[in-house]
Design a protein around this motif. Structure first.
Motif, PDB file in Angstrom:
ATOM      1  N   LEU A  21       0.835  -1.203   0.000  1.00 56.60           N
ATOM      2  CA  LEU A  21       0.000   0.000   0.000  1.00 56.60           C
ATOM      3  C   LEU A  21       0.874   1.260   0.000  1.00 56.60           C
ATOM      4  O   LEU A  21       0.553   2.249  -0.679  1.00 56.60           O
ATOM      5  CB  LEU A  21      -0.938   0.005   1.214  1.00 56.60           C
ATOM      6  N   VAL A  22       1.982   1.226   0.750  1.00 54.81           N
ATOM      7  CA  VAL A  22       2.901   2.374   0.756  1.00 54.81           C
ATOM      8  C   VAL A  22       3.566   2.516  -0.615  1.00 54.81           C
ATOM      9  O   VAL A  22       3.727   3.626  -1.132  1.00 54.81           O
ATOM     10  CB  VAL A  22       3.960   2.239   1.865  1.00 54.81           C
ATOM     11  N   ILE A  23       3.934   1.395  -1.215  1.00 51.63           N
ATOM     12  CA  ILE A  23       4.474   1.436  -2.584  1.00 51.63           C
ATOM     13  C   ILE A  23       3.437   2.021  -3.540  1.00 51.63           C
ATOM     14  O   ILE A  23       3.744   2.868  -4.382  1.00 51.63           O
ATOM     15  CB  ILE A  23       4.905   0.025  -3.045  1.00 51.63           C
ATOM     16  N   GLY A  24       2.181   1.570  -3.383  1.00 51.28           N
ATOM     17  CA  GLY A  24       1.106   2.103  -4.215  1.00 51.28           C
ATOM     18  C   GLY A  24       0.900   3.590  -4.005  1.00 51.28           C
ATOM     19  O   GLY A  24       0.591   4.330  -4.954  1.00 51.28           O
ATOM     20  N   LEU A  25       1.066   4.057  -2.767  1.00 50.72           N
ATOM     21  CA  LEU A  25       0.955   5.494  -2.492  1.00 50.72           C
ATOM     22  C   LEU A  25       2.022   6.263  -3.268  1.00 50.72           C
ATOM     23  O   LEU A  25       1.742   7.344  -3.819  1.00 50.72           O
ATOM     24  CB  LEU A  25       1.116   5.743  -0.983  1.00 50.72           C
ATOM     25  N   GLY A  26       3.233   5.707  -3.326  1.00 55.33           N
ATOM     26  CA  GLY A  26       4.289   6.346  -4.102  1.00 55.33           C
ATOM     27  C   GLY A  26       3.912   6.458  -5.574  1.00 55.33           C
ATOM     28  O   GLY A  26       4.168   7.491  -6.215  1.00 55.33           O
ATOM     29  N   GLN A  67       1.659   9.826 -10.092  1.00 60.10           N
ATOM     30  CA  GLN A  67       0.604  10.005 -11.087  1.00 60.10           C
ATOM     31  C   GLN A  67      -0.078  11.364 -10.935  1.00 60.10           C
ATOM     32  O   GLN A  67      -0.436  11.997 -11.925  1.00 60.10           O
ATOM     33  CB  GLN A  67      -0.437   8.884 -10.965  1.00 60.10           C
ATOM     34  N   PHE A  68      -0.259  11.800  -9.693  1.00 62.30           N
ATOM     35  CA  PHE A  68      -0.902  13.098  -9.443  1.00 62.30           C
ATOM     36  C   PHE A  68       0.094  14.263  -9.443  1.00 62.30           C
ATOM     37  O   PHE A  68      -0.250  15.376  -9.068  1.00 62.30           O
ATOM     38  CB  PHE A  68      -1.654  13.053  -8.110  1.00 62.30           C
ATOM     39  N   LYS A  69       1.346  13.946  -9.854  1.00 61.95           N
ATOM     40  CA  LYS A  69       2.388  14.957 -10.013  1.00 61.95           C
ATOM     41  C   LYS A  69       2.708  15.700  -8.706  1.00 61.95           C
ATOM     42  O   LYS A  69       3.100  16.863  -8.715  1.00 61.95           O
ATOM     43  CB  LYS A  69       2.026  15.959 -11.122  1.00 61.95           C
ATOM     44  N   ASP A  93      10.342  13.075 -11.119  1.00 61.63           N
ATOM     45  CA  ASP A  93      11.522  12.220 -11.240  1.00 61.63           C
ATOM     46  C   ASP A  93      12.716  12.787 -10.477  1.00 61.63           C
ATOM     47  O   ASP A  93      13.504  12.041  -9.891  1.00 61.63           O
ATOM     48  CB  ASP A  93      11.883  12.042 -12.721  1.00 61.63           C
ATOM     49  N   SER A  94      12.836  14.115 -10.490  1.00 64.01           N
ATOM     50  CA  SER A  94      13.951  14.746  -9.778  1.00 64.01           C
ATOM     51  C   SER A  94      13.873  14.455  -8.281  1.00 64.01           C
ATOM     52  O   SER A  94      14.870  14.096  -7.645  1.00 64.01           O
ATOM     53  CB  SER A  94      13.931  16.255 -10.029  1.00 64.01           C
ATOM     54  N   PHE A  95      12.663  14.598  -7.718  1.00 62.60           N
ATOM     55  CA  PHE A  95      12.464  14.317  -6.292  1.00 62.60           C
ATOM     56  C   PHE A  95      12.764  12.849  -5.985  1.00 62.60           C
ATOM     57  O   PHE A  95      13.429  12.529  -4.993  1.00 62.60           O
ATOM     58  CB  PHE A  95      11.032  14.655  -5.888  1.00 62.60           C
ATOM     59  N   LEU A  96      12.276  11.936  -6.836  1.00 62.94           N
ATOM     60  CA  LEU A  96      12.468  10.505  -6.611  1.00 62.94           C
ATOM     61  C   LEU A  96      13.935  10.121  -6.707  1.00 62.94           C
ATOM     62  O   LEU A  96      14.421   9.307  -5.917  1.00 62.94           O
ATOM     63  CB  LEU A  96      11.632   9.699  -7.616  1.00 62.94           C
ATOM     64  N   ASN A  97      14.652  10.713  -7.670  1.00 62.95           N
ATOM     65  CA  ASN A  97      16.085  10.426  -7.793  1.00 62.95           C
ATOM     66  C   ASN A  97      16.847  10.889  -6.555  1.00 62.95           C
ATOM     67  O   ASN A  97      17.720  10.173  -6.037  1.00 62.95           O
ATOM     68  CB  ASN A  97      16.651  11.104  -9.038  1.00 62.95           C
ATOM     69  N   GLY A 131       7.058   5.348  -6.697  1.00 64.30           N
ATOM     70  CA  GLY A 131       7.170   6.458  -7.632  1.00 64.30           C
ATOM     71  C   GLY A 131       7.925   6.089  -8.889  1.00 64.30           C
ATOM     72  O   GLY A 131       7.662   6.629  -9.970  1.00 64.30           O
ATOM     73  N   GLY A 132       8.847   5.150  -8.757  1.00 60.04           N
ATOM     74  CA  GLY A 132       9.630   4.727  -9.915  1.00 60.04           C
ATOM     75  C   GLY A 132       8.989   3.618 -10.713  1.00 60.04           C
ATOM     76  O   GLY A 132       9.517   3.214 -11.760  1.00 60.04           O
TER      77      GLY A 132
END
Length: 331
Positions: free
Chosen positions: A33-38, A43-45, A49-53, A231-232
């Motif tokens: 569920l936490v992975i799904g939240l990511g 998806q909702f921007k 990608d910069s934040f995730l990296n 997120g990734g």
């Protein structure tokens, strides 16, 4: 009377099965569920990608090493270290490498496909998924045992990952192995784990202010790691050969944890140690397999597909494995 006894027995079995299923879902579902939240945040921007990296970099270089050092360094090493667990888990990696490497050779996979297939079949995401599932299943004790085990397994995984990608290209002049060997030696997770082991073994104190600071800081680690995985996540990466990706994922998620049980039980490993060994063996393929495939002549598309497919499927494989081993009384 006999029919009433049979009905009562059947009802108790059904109740026990439902309770076991509920316990298993409670262990597995929160992580995904936490992975799904990511994934939803991306998806909702709300993240990009910069934040995730940057998050991945912070987790890998700062937060996860701090977590490993803190949990291992403050533990009683003599209580939490199990040599047979380390040996058995290392043998699982070696067997996973041998089975996948020689199977892919027997099937005449091309060198690039063979390297990515082999690496994806045995190299698991110990740091992000493995630690999280062990924490959820066994609490702080499970997290500490998994952290110590990981400190010994990461060098083994990296060594065989390099071999998996180099051996199919024998004679082609690969030059990048030394840099990956150096990266293995300087891996912040390995350094943190072994510093923690030394701290724990010698029972060195941690000042209370540092202890409280680490407790706060390390609490960020696993939530950030799981959000970064989500997120990734991208179905666009599922564009490699799904037949090969599915087979590698099956080896990683099903065969290796079964091998772990077959090896560890005769070695006398039981209880939480056995559970940690099986859960660590069943982790989905690590994101690093994709990065290494890109840089060492592997099939990067296949590697990406194995990572995505095995991560998605691990929600189901963990549920099945926990139900199987709990119902037999091994876990």
């Amino acid at each position: 009377m006999d029919s009433q006894i049979q009905l009562s027995y059947a009802a108790s079995l059904d109740g026990g099965t439902m309770q076991l299923l509920g316990e298993t879902i409670t262990i597995v579902l929160p992580i995904f569920l936490v992975i799904g939240l990511g994934t939803l945040l991306k998806q909702f921007k709300l993240v990009d990608d910069s934040f995730l990296n940057l998050t991945n970099r912070l987790v890998y270089i700062v937060f996860l090493p701090l977590l490993l050092f803190y949990k291992i360094g403050t533990a009683d090493f003599s209580h939490f270290f199990n040599g047979y667990l380390v040996i058995g888990s290392s043998l699982v990696i070696v067997l996973g490498f041998l089975v996948s490497y020689y199977y892919s050779g027997w099937q005449h996979y091309s060198p690039s496909v063979r390297g990515s297939f082999c690496q994806g079949a045995f190299r698991g995401n110990l740091a992000y998924i493995g630690l999280a599932i062990c924490l959820n299943a066994y609490g702080e004790e499970g997290l500490t045992k998994a952290g110590i085990l990981m400190g010994f397994l990461v060098p083994v995984l990296n060594l065989f990952a390099i071999l998996a990608l180099l051996l199919p290209h024998r004679g082609e002049g690969q030059e990048k192995a030394p840099s990956f060997i150096l990266q293995t030696i300087l891996n912040p997770l390995i350094i943190a784990s072994f510093l923690g082991i030394i701290w724990s073994y010698w029972s060195l104190p941690i000042p209370i202010i540092i202890d409280h600071s680490l407790k706060i800081t390390t609490g960020l680690t696993l939530p950030l790691a799981l959000l970064a995985i989500g997120g990734g996540f991208s179905f666009a990466r599922l564009k490699g050969d799904l037949k090969h990706a599915g087979l590698a994922s099956t080896v990683k998620l099903i065969l290796l944890p079964l091998l772990a049980a077959l090896l560890l039980v005769p070695m006398g490993v039981s209880g939480t140690d056995l559970g940690v060994g099986i859960l660590i063996a069943g982790t989905p393929a690590a994101t690093a397999t994709y990065i290494m495939a890109q840089q060492m002549k592997g099939d990067a598309e296949l590697a990406g597909s194995i990572v995505m497919l095995s991560t998605l499927a691990s929600a189901f494989s963990y549920t099945i494995l926990l139900l199987l081993f709990k119902s037999t009384g091994l876990l």
